[in-house]
Design a protein around this motif. Sequence first.
Motif, PDB file in Angstrom:
ATOM      1  N   VAL A 194      19.850  15.102  88.152  1.00  0.00           N
ATOM      2  CA  VAL A 194      19.202  16.686  87.683  1.00  0.00           C
ATOM      3  C   VAL A 194      20.186  17.322  86.938  1.00  0.00           C
ATOM      4  N   ILE A 195      21.368  17.190  87.461  1.00  0.00           N
ATOM      5  CA  ILE A 195      22.618  18.116  86.953  1.00  0.00           C
ATOM      6  C   ILE A 195      23.414  17.670  85.992  1.00  0.00           C
ATOM      7  N   GLY A 196      23.281  16.266  85.899  1.00  0.00           N
ATOM      8  CA  GLY A 196      24.112  15.661  84.843  1.00  0.00           C
ATOM      9  C   GLY A 196      23.856  16.002  83.463  1.00  0.00           C
ATOM     10  N   VAL A 197      22.726  16.290  82.940  1.00  0.00           N
ATOM     11  CA  VAL A 197      22.336  16.381  81.513  1.00  0.00           C
ATOM     12  C   VAL A 197      22.645  17.789  81.273  1.00  0.00           C
ATOM     13  N   PRO A 198      22.075  18.943  82.065  1.00  0.00           N
ATOM     14  CA  PRO A 198      22.396  20.261  81.544  1.00  0.00           C
ATOM     15  C   PRO A 198      24.108  20.390  81.577  1.00  0.00           C
ATOM     16  N   VAL A 199      24.555  20.064  82.278  1.00  0.00           N
ATOM     17  CA  VAL A 199      26.031  20.396  82.317  1.00  0.00           C
ATOM     18  C   VAL A 199      26.862  19.671  81.053  1.00  0.00           C
ATOM     19  N   SER A 200      26.381  18.513  80.742  1.00  0.00           N
ATOM     20  CA  SER A 200      26.778  17.783  79.307  1.00  0.00           C
ATOM     21  C   SER A 200      26.451  18.886  78.297  1.00  0.00           C
ATOM     22  N   VAL A 225      19.219  20.060  69.702  1.00  0.00           N
ATOM     23  CA  VAL A 225      19.929  19.929  68.471  1.00  0.00           C
ATOM     24  C   VAL A 225      21.203  19.041  68.614  1.00  0.00           C
ATOM     25  N   ILE A 226      21.604  18.929  69.747  1.00  0.00           N
ATOM     26  CA  ILE A 226      22.882  18.056  70.190  1.00  0.00           C
ATOM     27  C   ILE A 226      22.202  16.573  69.995  1.00  0.00           C
ATOM     28  N   GLN A 227      21.156  16.382  70.726  1.00  0.00           N
ATOM     29  CA  GLN A 227      20.521  15.048  70.678  1.00  0.00           C
ATOM     30  C   GLN A 227      20.142  14.548  69.382  1.00  0.00           C
ATOM     31  N   ASN A 228      19.486  15.258  68.442  1.00  0.00           N
ATOM     32  CA  ASN A 228      19.454  15.049  67.095  1.00  0.00           C
ATOM     33  C   ASN A 228      20.178  14.728  66.239  1.00  0.00           C
ATOM     34  N   PHE A 229      21.191  15.734  66.200  1.00  0.00           N
ATOM     35  CA  PHE A 229      22.670  15.597  65.553  1.00  0.00           C
ATOM     36  C   PHE A 229      23.211  14.224  65.499  1.00  0.00           C
ATOM     37  N   ALA A 230      23.267  13.894  66.962  1.00  0.00           N
ATOM     38  CA  ALA A 230      24.066  12.452  67.239  1.00  0.00           C
ATOM     39  C   ALA A 230      23.497  11.479  66.654  1.00  0.00           C
ATOM     40  N   LYS A 231      22.309  11.640  66.078  1.00  0.00           N
ATOM     41  CA  LYS A 231      21.308  10.448  65.552  1.00  0.00           C
ATOM     42  C   LYS A 231      21.406  10.307  64.161  1.00  0.00           C
ATOM     43  N   VAL A 232      21.889  11.349  63.573  1.00  0.00           N
ATOM     44  CA  VAL A 232      21.904  11.641  62.039  1.00  0.00           C
ATOM     45  C   VAL A 232      22.862  10.421  61.062  1.00  0.00           C
ATOM     46  N   LYS A 254      27.855  13.655  69.036  1.00  0.00           N
ATOM     47  CA  LYS A 254      27.667  12.288  69.704  1.00  0.00           C
ATOM     48  C   LYS A 254      28.388  12.049  70.817  1.00  0.00           C
ATOM     49  N   ARG A 255      29.337  12.641  71.099  1.00  0.00           N
ATOM     50  CA  ARG A 255      30.281  12.566  72.361  1.00  0.00           C
ATOM     51  C   ARG A 255      29.335  13.208  73.489  1.00  0.00           C
ATOM     52  N   THR A 256      28.767  14.237  73.108  1.00  0.00           N
ATOM     53  CA  THR A 256      28.117  15.049  74.241  1.00  0.00           C
ATOM     54  C   THR A 256      26.784  14.110  74.688  1.00  0.00           C
ATOM     55  N   ASP A 257      26.072  13.702  73.796  1.00  0.00           N
ATOM     56  CA  ASP A 257      24.833  12.886  73.844  1.00  0.00           C
ATOM     57  C   ASP A 257      25.149  11.518  74.630  1.00  0.00           C
ATOM     58  N   LEU A 258      26.558  10.765  74.296  1.00  0.00           N
ATOM     59  CA  LEU A 258      26.966   9.714  74.946  1.00  0.00           C
ATOM     60  C   LEU A 258      27.131  10.173  76.611  1.00  0.00           C
ATOM     61  N   ASN A 259      27.878  11.184  76.691  1.00  0.00           N
ATOM     62  CA  ASN A 259      28.175  11.780  78.022  1.00  0.00           C
ATOM     63  C   ASN A 259      27.239  11.986  79.153  1.00  0.00           C
ATOM     64  N   MET A 260      26.058  12.421  78.271  1.00  0.00           N
ATOM     65  CA  MET A 260      24.645  12.713  79.156  1.00  0.00           C
ATOM     66  C   MET A 260      24.091  11.346  79.463  1.00  0.00           C
ATOM     67  N   LYS A 261      23.999  10.309  78.648  1.00  0.00           N
ATOM     68  CA  LYS A 261      23.316   9.151  79.008  1.00  0.00           C
ATOM     69  C   LYS A 261      24.247   8.511  79.827  1.00  0.00           C
ATOM     70  N   GLU A 262      25.398   8.694  80.031  1.00  0.00           N
ATOM     71  CA  GLU A 262      26.603   8.138  81.000  1.00  0.00           C
ATOM     72  C   GLU A 262      26.118   8.845  82.379  1.00  0.00           C
TER      73      GLU A 262
END
Length: 600
Positions: A275-281, A301-308, A561-569
């Motif tokens: 639960v906490i891993g996604v908002p912290v990123s 926005v972060i998620q969408n921008f990472a896919k641009v 891109k790095r934030t989105d990856l960190n969230m998935k990690e």
Amino acid sequence: MQPFAVKILKNKNNLMVVQGILIGLALIINFISLSETYTQWGLLIAGVIGTLPILIQAIASLKIKLITIDVLVSIAAIGALMIQNYEETAIVTFLFLFGAWLEGKTLDYTRSSIKALTEMAPDLAWVQQADGEFKEEAIDFVDEGDIVLVKTGGKVPVDGAIILGQGSLDEASITGESVLLSKSVGDQVFAGTILENGTLQIRTDKVGEDTTFGRIIELVEEAQDSQSTTEQFINQFAKWYTPLVLVIGGLVGLITRDIELAITILVLGCPGALVIGVPVSNVAGIGNGAKNGFLLKGSEVIQNFAKVDTMLFDKTGTLTLGKAQVNETYSYPLFKDHYLEYLVAVEKESDHPLGLAILNHYKDVQPKRKVGQTDVIKGKGIKARIDGHSVLIGKLALMESQYLKISDNVKLDSQQLERTGHSIVVMAVDQEIVLLLGIKDQIRPGIKTYLDLLRKSGVKSLVLASGDNQATVDLVARELGLDQAMGNLLPEDKAAYLVEQQKQGRQVAFIGDGVNDSPSIAKADVGIAMGSGTDVAIESSDVVLVQSDFKHLVHAYLLSKRTDLNMKENIVIALTVVLLLIGFLLFSPWMSMSLGMLIH
């Protein structure tokens, strides 16, 4: 909530410290073999102290029909007390409270840049009174038009223009870069910036939340409160996952008759890290951007921008500096000197960058005539009446749409200007072309390097979409190495092309700065506004480059891109840990509640 419960929750961290001391003393007593009774009493008291705040939170969540992590841990703690496993109760609840404290500290740390921004907002200003003296007042009482005084080392309290004095300002709060800028009479200054030396008197244009700095804080706070689809999914998943763990624990207890095993499963299955891993990123990413001169308006926005993979750029004010200059002028036989007054008077009705270039070029011309009716013809120019004369100012396409005769000289001159990368503005009076202006903008220094970095970072297509003539657009595209260049586009044409790209499965970002860019910025998967652009463009955007610097565009893209990856990690690690803990519980003899909570 009862006063006792409120008091317990307010002192949760203090109780954790007391609990830790009791556990430490009990373990020391046990180690030196003084008394088993004292050890058990110490652990029992520590367990009860730790269980209280968790149980209160669990009851509060059950009242609103939510089964949270607190419910799982409360059941596990009470169960351990019932089977007289006081050591497990004490250590599990202590580690849970300690984890909650760490979680709070982590969020505070990730929000630190936002707090720093808020603390930098000035709350006092030296305001000129009716007698000419300056008096310190709360910023809430400063109005537009007031004169404020800023001394060396002071914060600029408002957005405005310098009317007296000069000095060097640190604009890091606005631009993200601690570079001293020299400012003097006529220059714009921004609230939140620091005057390193000199003394300034400033006429207030904007104050409080309306200032650039105020808007930055507001946008970042809104961004932090927003949730991405992944975050929403994880929250929904946790609502179902947590009761599922409770059911599984109950079934294991019923089947095996092993209460300790059942309550251990409750502890090991806690989804806290998930639960906490996604908002912290996401909060960390937004804070990083705010500190470095750009705003990411939310985790979505972060998620969408990472896919641009496709970026569309406006030209004027985006790829170029937006400081166009009139380089060439051609007048024709019917031209009269006072037509320049008509030109200046009409352009004063416009805020188009080319119009501003014309006004700057003819700044000595003071029109005495008043403009009558005006009609802006979208994407082509402006039509007006002055002194009973019909005046047209705009592109050649405007003249053609009004059925004007375009002479061979005008065609030749315009073709020559287009070949050299000029934008063309034509003026006609009473259906006759009298003046042709060649206006050229400067490409942003170093921009090609940043465009190349974007391509290396994952952007597959860089496209220039401009309302300027095709020859000028082609010239800029060749110089910058863009994949495609489209000129003579109306605002709706840009938006239509963008939608077409999206239908082909591309994730599209649009970067612009003007009112005419706002439809495309709004329709794009990620709309990006230059900080020097219009309020409409900034408000409709997802990302704002405060300093209008392409270095920050690259930073924002890579950070997303790095934030989105960190969230998935974080998601993968959290789920993997739960599976491993359950596996160790089933297949190894050394897994326990307290060890599982420590690993969590």
